[in-house]
Design a protein around this motif. Structure first.
Motif: not given
Length: 650
Positions: A234-241
């Motif tokens: 899972y790549e965590l970004t400011p708007t989604a995983a």
């Protein structure tokens, strides 16, 4: 079965958003890596999952009676116990059961005159049940399990009585992880578990976690470790995983493909929008085409516009270039021994390094890899032997302690003082490529983070245009993006590189040769890290075969000497029996392997999305798994009996 769900979770700081709309599912036997750029909030999300920080939006749902083990980043074990005492606390229920079993044994022995009484029969039944439960929970093997895990983390029996509060921070962190592994929680959440571990310990931990029965959620900068363990990323970004199936390397490929598809979709939509807007602009005022233009305008209004793909976060971008080429032979090391105060710790070391080669130095902790680099540079003398640089060699050095920086200088002056004739705008431009922008160049070196100091030292190396660079642990302070940039810079470098690193992914990526240092000397492997591991395994297997052959020959020779005509037939009979038992043991081991494969297949089916929501299918699979476990238990019992008979022949 889903163990834990993260649903629409957000973490806010006033009007600033750290992350939002985060969804993540953890199922039984999951192997999940949580990745993302530095500062995106990976550790924060783990703390929210553990209820150590609140979620500003969304919720975390957990399966009933779920047990979670959590290792925070650089968290050490706090205890007044000795090492072994603390590990024993994990098995306190078993130890109490063991004590009750001994009490029952004494009571049964004292009531032996009443063998026909109901009370005596009740005690026997209770004793049998407790013995069964004790065995099922590894009551006869938990101390061996403690020793095995402690040994894996480099704690020998001589260390067992050390007080934990007297240990170093790194040792306490290793013990905290050791205790978590022994506790066997349903879900293990590990934040940078590979910190403070050498390569040998990392290999052990990877093998252990591959067989771990619970689920795993991991955050780590060790890409090789993630490749070995992770089955989902899972790549965590400011708007989604964003979820990717597969290990870390699969994630990199799939992410690149996803970004390419997003870019194509964006460009295609932009092309469509441009055509519609152009048509509207040209035709809206013409009476004959105004209706069509209005129709196109409505189309434009209905389009759900795609955001332009951002791709990777902007990271450093740099290159190493040699001012002039060296001779063909860059470095010769001849019969060298390294160490301190006339005490050799490794040798003899022999190297012939040629132009444009990239060689990695590996070996156990304490064998002197950093010392070897310093001896080549003349900073620490060889105990014996020598090294010589080739013709036209210009050497640069990256020190893992980052001592090649001046603490009281600013970032700008640290570089500019080495190149006083270079215009300031050029210095600032180069620093900008290493992410020192604006007011960053006024920072004092002593106040920089480890990653910033590492990038500053790389800046200086890049500006000096050496044709031979020695690196000592160059990836220690770098985030993943910076590591990848460094890898590409080294692969494109028109010079020669000799480096020490514990980063196995980095070694695999850039090294064309690996040299291993040991007390017995040096051994060269003409390939990357995986090639080195393969050859080491082959060497170990060959050594074991030679040892076994020697043992068999010795036993055969001894047998021939002592065997007489009177016991010859008896020995042949015993050998036939032994071979039969060996065949039986091998057959039972094959059955156990097959049953284990079937069990894994059933467990995978149980965790498949189309099955875990179907109660009837799950029930069928559970029945199959129970039957499989019973078969395994029966086969293990047969194997133990047969193996015990075979041991009498040894």
């Amino acid at each position: 079965m889903i163990l834990l769900q993260v649903q629409h979770v957000a973490r806010l700081f006033g009007a600033d958003v750290l992350f939002k709309n985060i969804d993540l599912d953890i199922q039984e036997n999951s192997r999940i890596a949580l990745v993302g750029r530095n500062g995106v909030g990976k550790s924060t999300l783990l703390k929210i999952i553990m209820d150590q920080q609140p979620a500003d939006q969304g919720q975390i749902t957990r399966a009933k009676n779920l047990t979670i083990g959590y290792l925070a980043q650089d968290t050490g074990l706090v205890s007044a116990n000795t090492i072994y005492e603390e590990m024993l606390t994990v098995f306190e229920p078993l130890r109490k059961m063991e004590e009750k079993i001994h009490q029952l044994e004494n009571k049964i022995a004292s009531d032996s005159q009443k063998v026909n009484s109901k009370e005596y029969q009740r005690l026997l039944a209770q004793y049998d049940q407790m013995q069964h439960d004790f065995k099922e929970n590894n009551g006869y093997g938990y101390q061996a399990e403690i020793r095995s895990v402690l040994h894996g983390f480099k704690f020998d029996e001589k260390d067992y009585q050390q007080k934990i509060n007297s240990l170093s921070g790194g040792q306490k962190t290793r013990l905290a992880l050791a205790k978590l592994l022994l506790e066997k929680r349903d879900l293990l959440i590990l934040d940078e578990p590979t910190n403070h571990l050498d390569i040998e310990t990392l290999n052990w931990l990877e093998n252990y976690l591959q067989g771990y029965t619970g689920a795993l959620l991991l955050v780590s900068h060790d890409r090789y470790f993630l490749d070995k363990i992770a089955q989902d990323v899972y790549e965590l970004t400011p708007t989604a995983a964003i979820h990717y199936s597969g290990n870390y390397s699969a994630y990199i490929k799939k992410k690149q493909l996803r970004l390419q598809l997003q870019q194509k979709a964006y460009e295609k939509q932009q092309e469509k929008i441009d055509k519609l807007e152009d048509f509207v602009k040209k035709n809206i005022v013409r009476a004959s085409t105004t209706k069509r233009a209005q129709s196109r305008r409505k189309q434009l209004e209905k389009i759900e516009r795609l955001d332009k793909p951002q791709g990777q976060q902007q990271g450093p971008h740099f290159a190493f270039t040699a001012e002039h080429p060296s001779g063909n032979i860059v470095l010769n090391v001849n019969e060298a021994y390294i160490g301190y105060q006339n005490h050799a710790i490794a040798g003899p070391i022999n190297i012939e390094l040629r132009r444009n080669q990239i060689m990695a130095i590996v070996g156990p902790n304490g064998i002197g890899k950093s010392t070897f680099l310093k001896s080549i540079l003349g900073k620490i003398p060889f105990i014996s032997g020598s090294s010589q640089f080739g013709a036209q060699v210009d050497v640069g050095y990256y020190d893992q302690e980052l001592h090649n920086l001046t603490p009281n200088k600013s970032v700008l002056n640290e570089v500019w003082d080495d190149h006083p004739t270079m215009p300031e705008k050029d210095i600032r431009s180069i620093l900008g490529s290493f992410l020192f922008r604006g007011s960053d160049v006024a920072k004092i070196v002593s106040q920089l983070s480890g990653g910033e100091k590492a990038r500053l030292l790389l800046t200086k190396l890049a500006l000096n245009h050496h044709n031979f660079i020695l690196f000592d642990e160059p990836t220690n302070h770098l985030d993943i993006e910076s590591k990848e940039v460094l890898e590409q810079a080294l692969l494109k470098f028109d010079g020669t590189v000799l480096f020490v690193s514990h980063d196995r992914y980095f070694i695999n990526k850039v090294a064309s040769q690996v040299i291993e240092l040991s007390e017995q000397g040096s051994q060269l492997f003409l390939g990357d890290y995986d090639y080195y591991l393969t050859k080491k395994a082959e060497q170990h297997l060959l050594a074991e075969e030679i040892k076994a052959d020697e043992s068999q020959n010795l036993a055969k020779k001894s047998s021939q000497t002592s065997t007489s005509a009177t016991n010859y037939q008896q020995n042949k009979k015993l050998q036939r029996e032994k071979r039969k038992l060996e065949r039986d043991v091998a057959k039972l081991e094959k059955q156990l392997e097959d049953l284990d494969v079937i069990a894994n297949s059933i467990q995978q089916a149980m965790s498949a999305p189309e099955n875990y929501t179907d109660p009837t299918k799950i029930k069928q699979l559970q029945e199959q798994l129970t039957e499989n476990q019973q078969q395994q238990q029966q086969t293990e019992t047969e194997w133990e009996t047969t193996a015990a008979k075979l041991e009498k022949f040894e």
